[in-house]
Design an enzyme around this catalytic site. Structure first.
Site, PDB file in Angstrom:
ATOM      1  N   ALA A 130       0.853  -1.196   0.000  1.00  0.00           N
ATOM      2  CA  ALA A 130       0.000   0.000   0.000  1.00  0.00           C
ATOM      3  C   ALA A 130       0.886   1.243   0.000  1.00  0.00           C
ATOM      4  O   ALA A 130       0.549   2.262  -0.605  1.00  0.00           O
ATOM      5  CB  ALA A 130      -0.899  -0.006   1.227  1.00  0.00           C
ATOM      6  N   THR A 131       2.012   1.152   0.674  1.00  0.00           N
ATOM      7  CA  THR A 131       2.952   2.281   0.718  1.00  0.00           C
ATOM      8  C   THR A 131       3.338   2.692  -0.700  1.00  0.00           C
ATOM      9  O   THR A 131       3.306   3.874  -1.056  1.00  0.00           O
ATOM     10  CB  THR A 131       4.209   1.879   1.533  1.00  0.00           C
ATOM     11  OG1 THR A 131       3.792   1.554   2.859  1.00  0.00           O
ATOM     12  CG2 THR A 131       5.245   2.974   1.555  1.00  0.00           C
TER      13      THR A 131
ATOM     14  N   GLN B 290      -7.436   0.288   5.905  1.00  0.00           N
ATOM     15  CA  GLN B 290      -8.068  -0.242   7.130  1.00  0.00           C
ATOM     16  C   GLN B 290      -9.597  -0.265   7.035  1.00  0.00           C
ATOM     17  O   GLN B 290     -10.276  -0.623   8.001  1.00  0.00           O
ATOM     18  CB  GLN B 290      -7.635   0.583   8.360  1.00  0.00           C
ATOM     19  CG  GLN B 290      -6.147   0.520   8.655  1.00  0.00           C
ATOM     20  CD  GLN B 290      -5.654  -0.862   9.080  1.00  0.00           C
ATOM     21  OE1 GLN B 290      -6.445  -1.787   9.296  1.00  0.00           O
ATOM     22  NE2 GLN B 290      -4.347  -1.015   9.174  1.00  0.00           N
TER      23      GLN B 290
ATOM     24  N   HIS C  76      -2.085  -7.608   2.987  1.00  0.00           N
ATOM     25  CA  HIS C  76      -1.848  -8.287   4.277  1.00  0.00           C
ATOM     26  C   HIS C  76      -2.743  -7.788   5.402  1.00  0.00           C
ATOM     27  O   HIS C  76      -2.678  -8.298   6.524  1.00  0.00           O
ATOM     28  CB  HIS C  76      -0.363  -8.239   4.662  1.00  0.00           C
ATOM     29  CG  HIS C  76       0.150  -6.916   5.131  1.00  0.00           C
ATOM     30  ND1 HIS C  76       0.386  -6.642   6.462  1.00  0.00           N
ATOM     31  CD2 HIS C  76       0.489  -5.800   4.466  1.00  0.00           C
ATOM     32  CE1 HIS C  76       0.872  -5.416   6.581  1.00  0.00           C
ATOM     33  NE2 HIS C  76       0.934  -4.883   5.392  1.00  0.00           N
TER      34      HIS C  76
ATOM     35  N   CYS D   8       4.196   0.492  12.056  1.00  0.00           N
ATOM     36  CA  CYS D   8       5.158   1.255  11.256  1.00  0.00           C
ATOM     37  C   CYS D   8       5.932   2.246  12.107  1.00  0.00           C
ATOM     38  O   CYS D   8       6.939   2.767  11.685  1.00  0.00           O
ATOM     39  CB  CYS D   8       4.456   1.983  10.123  1.00  0.00           C
ATOM     40  SG  CYS D   8       3.719   0.847   9.003  1.00  0.00           S
TER      41      CYS D   8
HETATM   42  N1  PLP Z   1      -2.123   2.718   5.191  1.00  0.00           N
HETATM   43  C1  PLP Z   1      -2.640   2.313   6.362  1.00  0.00           C
HETATM   44  C2  PLP Z   1      -3.854   2.994   6.902  1.00  0.00           C
HETATM   45  C3  PLP Z   1      -2.035   1.257   7.068  1.00  0.00           C
HETATM   46  O1  PLP Z   1      -2.548   0.863   8.244  1.00  0.00           O
HETATM   47  C4  PLP Z   1      -0.888   0.645   6.523  1.00  0.00           C
HETATM   48  C5  PLP Z   1      -0.190  -0.426   7.247  1.00  0.00           C
HETATM   49  O2  PLP Z   1       0.039  -0.350   8.443  1.00  0.00           O
HETATM   50  C6  PLP Z   1      -0.395   1.108   5.288  1.00  0.00           C
HETATM   51  C7  PLP Z   1      -1.042   2.138   4.662  1.00  0.00           C
HETATM   52  C8  PLP Z   1       0.819   0.488   4.646  1.00  0.00           C
HETATM   53  O3  PLP Z   1       0.536  -0.781   4.141  1.00  0.00           O
HETATM   54  P1  PLP Z   1       1.702  -1.686   3.503  1.00  0.00           P
HETATM   55  O4  PLP Z   1       2.298  -2.423   4.642  1.00  0.00           O
HETATM   56  O5  PLP Z   1       1.011  -2.589   2.525  1.00  0.00           O
HETATM   57  O6  PLP Z   1       2.634  -0.755   2.837  1.00  0.00           O
END
Ligand code: PLP
Length: 376
Positions: free
Chosen positions: A69-70, A178, A200, A323
């Site tokens: 997602a990042t 989320q 995930h 994170c």
């Molecule tokens: N956006 C939100 C709201 C998240 O909770 C997270 C993960 O903690 C992310 C983005 C990032 O997801 P990814 O681990 O797939 O980069």
């Protein structure tokens, strides 16, 4: 083990893993190849895209598969900002975004874009009137999350979409990581132009995400090379992960209503249990939050000490969002909803799932009683 940290990550569903393994074993051809074996992979890839579009009312959207997602949010935000910089340099986001969005905007600010970080109210939601006043003639992008990963607050995305509908120059990006699989996400209905998802968090694989974007929207690619993924994300596409993501998404949406009601009941139980102790302050607003997340601050107890005491009893939850959990500083999100440094530093987050059982909550209740006595 009792796992109460489903916001950080989720276990992979057997069916999802099975489709990943089967696709890896049987359809490993390069989807960009012209011959039949490659074309089969390409067909699978496009079937996955179609299925995902269909699941969230996004027929007129494209889907790009990413490594997280990042990555998807980076592509959306930088992609829109760079592509439209001649039309305007004003960008709007909020102070409570996930680091993948927040720091991307900070970077763009360093590069000369003007960024407004909207404050939030005590319930963690933006004020719509403030948003209206913040919009300028040169605003090109508004980006905000649907459900906050730390406190669970639900942003009024539909209402924001209504406001932005009248501003044709502005693109609307939403991090629905989320929200997906927990509350309804319908891109067209909410007037969202771009949306980020992660596998995930919905019982899929780590290292897999996607960006939905309305057909016709132009983005500046962030990864240069071959022409894969509409020329926007170079590199041979990971077809098995794409197929597994579509499967995870379908399964996550299948029992969404039943799961929501079930988790809401667990949430009420957890709130009853937690509110018995003066040492625990519940930060998640009961009315405008996702029932899957309960954020609390501890009075007179260090967040880390509390988490470690439970860890010794094989019960797991976070002190901060995963994170940021190695960063020792007051939470930016809790500061934004008005907490002082001490409370914003000693936070714990419990997150629930349809997999959480009442028996687990019974055990948690007993252990909580012991831990509070021990730490006092
Ligand atoms: N956006 C939100 C709201 C998240 O909770 C997270 C993960 O903690 C992310 C983005 C990032 O997801 P990814 O681990 O797939 O980069």
């Amino acid at each position: 083990m009792i796992y109460l940290d489903y916001t950080s990550t989720t276990p992979v569903r057997d069916e999802v893993l099975k489709s990943f393994i089967e696709t890896t074993k049987n359809f490993w051809g390069n989807p960009s190849s012209l011959y039949k074996f490659g074309v089969i992979s390409d067909n699978l890839l496009n079937m996955a895209r179609d299925q995902m579009r269909h699941l969230i009312d996004a027929k007129k959207y494209e889907v790009i598969f990413t490594g997280s997602a990042t990555e998807a949010s980076n592509l959306a935000i930088k992609g829109i900002a760079y592509e439209n910089r001649k039309r305007g340099k004003h960008l709007i986001t909020t102070v409570v975004e996930h680091p993948s969005v927040y720091h991307t905007f900070e970077k763009l600010k360093d590069e000369g874009f003007e960024v407004t970080f909207l404050d939030v109210e005590k319930d963690g939601r933006i004020n719509l009137e403030t948003l209206k006043k913040t919009i300028r003639k040169d605003t090109i992008l508004v980006s905000m999350m649907y459900v906050n990963n730390e406190i669970g607050s639900i942003m009024p995305i539909k209402e924001v979409g209504e406001i932005l509908k009248h501003h044709h120059k502005i693109c609307f990006h939403v991090d629905v990581v989320q929200a997906l699989g927990k509350i309804p996400v319908r891109l067209k209905e909410m007037n969202v132009d771009l949306a980020t998802i992660s596998a995930h968090k919905i019982y899929g694989l780590k290292g897999s995400g996607a960006l939905f974007f309305r057909k016709g929207i132009k983005l500046t690619p962030q990864q240069i090379g071959g022409t894969q993924e509409f020329n926007l994300r170079a590199g041979t596409v990971d077809v098995p992960s794409a197929v597994a993501l579509a499967k995870a998404m379908r399964l996550a949406l299948e029992d969404i209503e039943d799961n929501y009601h079930y988790v809401m009941k667990l949430n009420r139980r957890m709130r009853d249990i937690l509110s018995k102790y003066d040492e625990i302050i519940i930060n998640s607003n009961a009315e405008h939050s996702s029932p899957f997340i309960i954020n609390c601050s501890l009075k007179g107890i260090k967040g880390e000490t509390f988490v470690r005491a439970f860890e010794q009893r094989d019960i797991y939850f976070s002190t901060k969002s995963a994170c940021s959990s190695k960063v020792v500083s007051p939470s930016r999100v809790l500061k934004a909803i008005g907490l002082d440094d001490d409370l914003a530093m000693n936070e714990v987050r419990f997150s629930l799932s349809h997999l959480t059982t009442n028996k687990e909550i019974d055990t948690f209740e007993e252990v909580l009683h012991d831990v509070i006595n021990e730490l006092n």
